[in-house]
Write an enzyme that holds these catalytic residues in place. Structure first.
Site, PDB file in Angstrom:
ATOM      1  N   GLY A   1       0.783  -1.226   0.000  1.00 11.69           N
ATOM      2  CA  GLY A   1       0.000   0.000   0.000  1.00 11.69           C
ATOM      3  C   GLY A   1       0.813   1.273   0.000  1.00 11.69           C
TER       4      GLY A   1
ATOM      5  N   GLU B   1       1.998  -8.978  -8.371  1.00 11.91           N
ATOM      6  CA  GLU B   1       2.204  -7.618  -8.852  1.00 11.91           C
ATOM      7  C   GLU B   1       3.505  -7.533  -9.641  1.00 11.91           C
ATOM      8  OE1 GLU B   1       1.673  -4.505  -6.080  1.00 11.91           O
ATOM      9  OE2 GLU B   1      -0.188  -5.304  -5.261  1.00 11.91           O
TER      10      GLU B   1
ATOM     11  N   ARG C   1      -3.907 -12.373  -0.520  1.00  7.61           N
ATOM     12  CA  ARG C   1      -5.265 -12.066  -0.046  1.00  7.61           C
ATOM     13  C   ARG C   1      -6.061 -11.524  -1.221  1.00  7.61           C
ATOM     14  NH1 ARG C   1      -4.717  -6.659  -0.409  1.00  7.61           N
ATOM     15  NH2 ARG C   1      -2.755  -5.698   0.251  1.00  7.61           N
TER      16      ARG C   1
END
Length: 641
Positions: A164, A274, A296
């Site tokens: 994040g 990613e 997740r």
């Protein structure tokens, strides 16, 4: 299938899981903190259990209380959502030890991917390309600085346990490395309990493309890619699927690499691989590298669901309950295009600072999917992520889906707190974005244009005056015997209204006169239909007309006098004072660091607005302060002299 599950999370993801569970006939148990007793996810669930104080460390991060709630309510499994305990392998082990099922990957899989440096080693062994960088254990600042020099600037400092954008800093010059390293490590320690970092070469024209994978512990499939390149502060703003400019060859290469990554660790459940992609020469199969795996469900999973027609939460429940993968790779197809915009309570012109407040008014338009954990009347608190909603559009083409998103953003109505809604609407209409020319630097390059306050339409200002006069619901038959009723209105700029007949008002404002008439279909201004809507709050009027346009309602009794704004450093939001860098008598220059405030899971550096001498330090590290609190006062120029 399970009969009852507990959701160890809050907000829109808890509501999202409840909706699918309800459709499958599975009962749900919500957990909540003191701050969330009246929250939407608590109201939606079949049962709800209080687990502690407002701070996440006192509630949503308390594994023992969550496990106790699951056992006491007879839940068979725990869905972790995302954030909080969702990627904590110790929690997964505790769930298993309690005889419950964790709806997600195994403890071993999470550990394998939990630290970025170790994950990159695993991926390299599996034949997945990784970004050049230093991923070793030596955390000595001089050693890390040497690694950065060897890679060549610019570099990225990244928390090994991060995500994040937390614990991540771009560094362009050797002189800036030490301060950036200190800041990244401190933020990583706060967010993840682990200050360790790695150093990677910064890709100059980067695109952030991730691949959704799903495994059953033995084999895995991919559900195509999402482009998450529109970011600010390394946090995603608008996501889309599929990625613009993607070729069949590139999609196959990335999909196969993602499946290899998932199968290398025996992955079960939903996960995301990613990749950082060099977009300087189009999308090429030799220009993508593994960044990290999120073990997740992702915030942006709805765009994948939209283009595949697959409910990923349903898949999570079925696989966790022992069922096989519902579909083979060849059965998963792309249908159209989808976007997701993240609507936040944040002050964009002030640098995207998180905001708090009560959502006095909240309406979403039809025709789009909305995932939210709040309702009108709810409060955006300083304790959690300030997301209000995710707005998802889906259309037969990228252009159609983007236009639908832009129209939905322009029709969304929020009042009571500052939001990024106007920023999102401008971004959705950005010509470069519409053309598919996306990279992670787009928002930074266009920040002045995108973050600028939108111009106020003449009609919106005229209707704001009408609302300030209390006439927005209709004028009645106000008149005098000798002339149309005219009166001044407390407005900025100064304004007046003349009621010249039932439901007809002449507005005088900003040097203009506007003929406003209320028809059954809404207010018309100067002969043009507006379809405007209003929210009249205690201190603010909001006119929704092609966006939200707010006008203050000044309180004539307010006589609060403040000193010069440049003398005081005020807290821009509620938060925890993490550090103070100055003492009384110290000299500071414009931009010097004064303090660090931790709020909404991020660290915010507060800097001196001008040169001067510190007269007073009004807070100490560890203090919990409110928005607007005075932190540091600079001496007035004559006082310092």
């Amino acid at each position: 299938m399970f009969q009852k599950i507990l959701i160890a999370n809050r907000g829109e993801i808890a509501c999202r899981v409840i909706e699918t569970a309800r459709r499958l006939g599975v009962a749900t148990v919500a957990v909540y903190s003191e701050a969330d007793a009246g929250a939407r996810h608590v109201a939606m669930a079949d049962e709800a259990v209080a687990i502690g104080g407002a701070r996440p460390a006192e509630s949503y991060l308390c594994a023992d209380r969550i496990l106790q709630a699951a056992l006491e309510t007879g839940a068979e499994a725990i869905h972790p959502g995302y954030g909080f305990l969702s990627e904590n392998p110790d929690f997964v082990a505790s769930v298993a030890a309690a005889g419950l099922t964790f709806i997600g990957p195994s403890e071993a899989a999470i550990r394998a991917m939990g630290l970025k440096d170790a994950a990159k080693a695993v991926m390299a062994q599996a034949g997945v390309p990784v970004v050049p960088g230093y991923h070793g254990d030596n955390q000595d600042p001089e050693h890390l600085a040497g690694a950065a020099e060897a890679l060549g600037y610019p570099v990225l400092i990244k928390a090994v346990a991060g995500g994040g954008g937390k614990g991540m800093r771009r560094v362009d010059r050797p002189d800036d490395f030490a301060a950036a390293l200190e800041s990244a490590c401190a933020e990583a320690r706060t967010a993840f309990g682990n200050p360790a970092v790695l150093i990677e070469k910064y890709v100059e024209m980067p695109r952030h493309i991730e691949v959704q994978v799903f495994g059953d512990g033995t084999r895995a499939v991919h559900l195509f890619e999402r482009d998450c390149s529109l970011q600010r502060r390394h946090q995603k703003v608008i996501e889309e699927a599929p990625a613009p400019g993607m070729t069949d060859q590139m999609r196959a290469a990335m999909g196969q690499a993602a499946v290899r990554a998932a199968e290398a660790i025996g992955y079960a459940g939903a996960g995301t691989i990613e990749f950082i992609v060099d977009g300087s020469d189009g999308l090429r199969p030799d220009r993508f590298w593994f960044m990290e795996m999120n073990t997740r469900l992702q915030v942006e999973h709805p765009v994948t669901e939209a283009i595949t027609g697959i409910d990923l939460v349903e898949w999570q429940l079925r696989v966790a309950a022992g069922e096989p993968l519902p579909l083979a790779q060849e059965d998963i197809q792309i249908k159209g295009h989808a976007f997701e915009a993240r609507l936040y309570a944040e002050d964009v012109p002030a640098g995207f600072l998180p905001a708090v407040g009560t959502l006095a008014h909240l309406i979403f338009p039809p025709g789009v999917r909305v995932e939210t954990g709040v309702r009108a009347g709810d409060t955006i608190s300083p304790w959690y992520d300030p997301m209000i909603a995710k707005i998802i559009s889906h259309g037969p083409s990228r252009a159609a889906a983007l236009n639908q998103l832009a129209r939905a953003l322009e029709a969304t109505e929020v009042a009571g707190t500052t939001t990024n809604l106007a920023f999102l609407a401008r971004l959705a209409r950005h010509a470069g974005f519409a053309a598919g020319a996306v990279d992670t630097g787009l928002i930074g390059r266009e920040s002045a244009e995108l973050a600028a306050l939108p111009p106020v339409p003449v009609a919106a200002r005229a209707l704001g005056v009408i609302a300030a006069a209390g006439l927005h619901a209709g004028t009645g038959a106000g008149f005098t015997l000798w002339a149309p009723l005219r009166r001044a209105v407390d407005f900025e700029p100064p304004a007046a209204v003349q009621v010249i007949g039932p439901n007809r008002v002449i507005v005088e404002v900003a040097g203009g006169r506007h003929d406003c008439v209320l028809h059954p279909d809404g207010w018309w201004v100067d002969g043009a239909k507006t379809a405007a809507r209003f929210h009249v709050g205690a201190g603010e009027i909001t006119v929704f007309l092609g966006g939200a346009h707010s006008f203050p309602r000044p309180d004539p009794l307010d006589r609060l006098v403040q000193g010069p704004a440049s003398d005081l450093t005020l807290a821009p939001m509620p938060g925890l004072v993490k550090a103070v860098f100055v003492a009384p008598g110290a000299r500071v220059a414009p931009g010097d660091r004064l303090a660090i405030l931790e709020a909404m899971k991020m660290e915010h550096t507060l800097c001196a607005a001008r040169a001067g001498e510190v007269a007073e330090v009004l807070v100490a590290p560890g203090a919990q302060i409110e928005a607007g609190a005075a932190l540091i006062r600079l001496a007035e120029e004559e006082e310092a002299a």
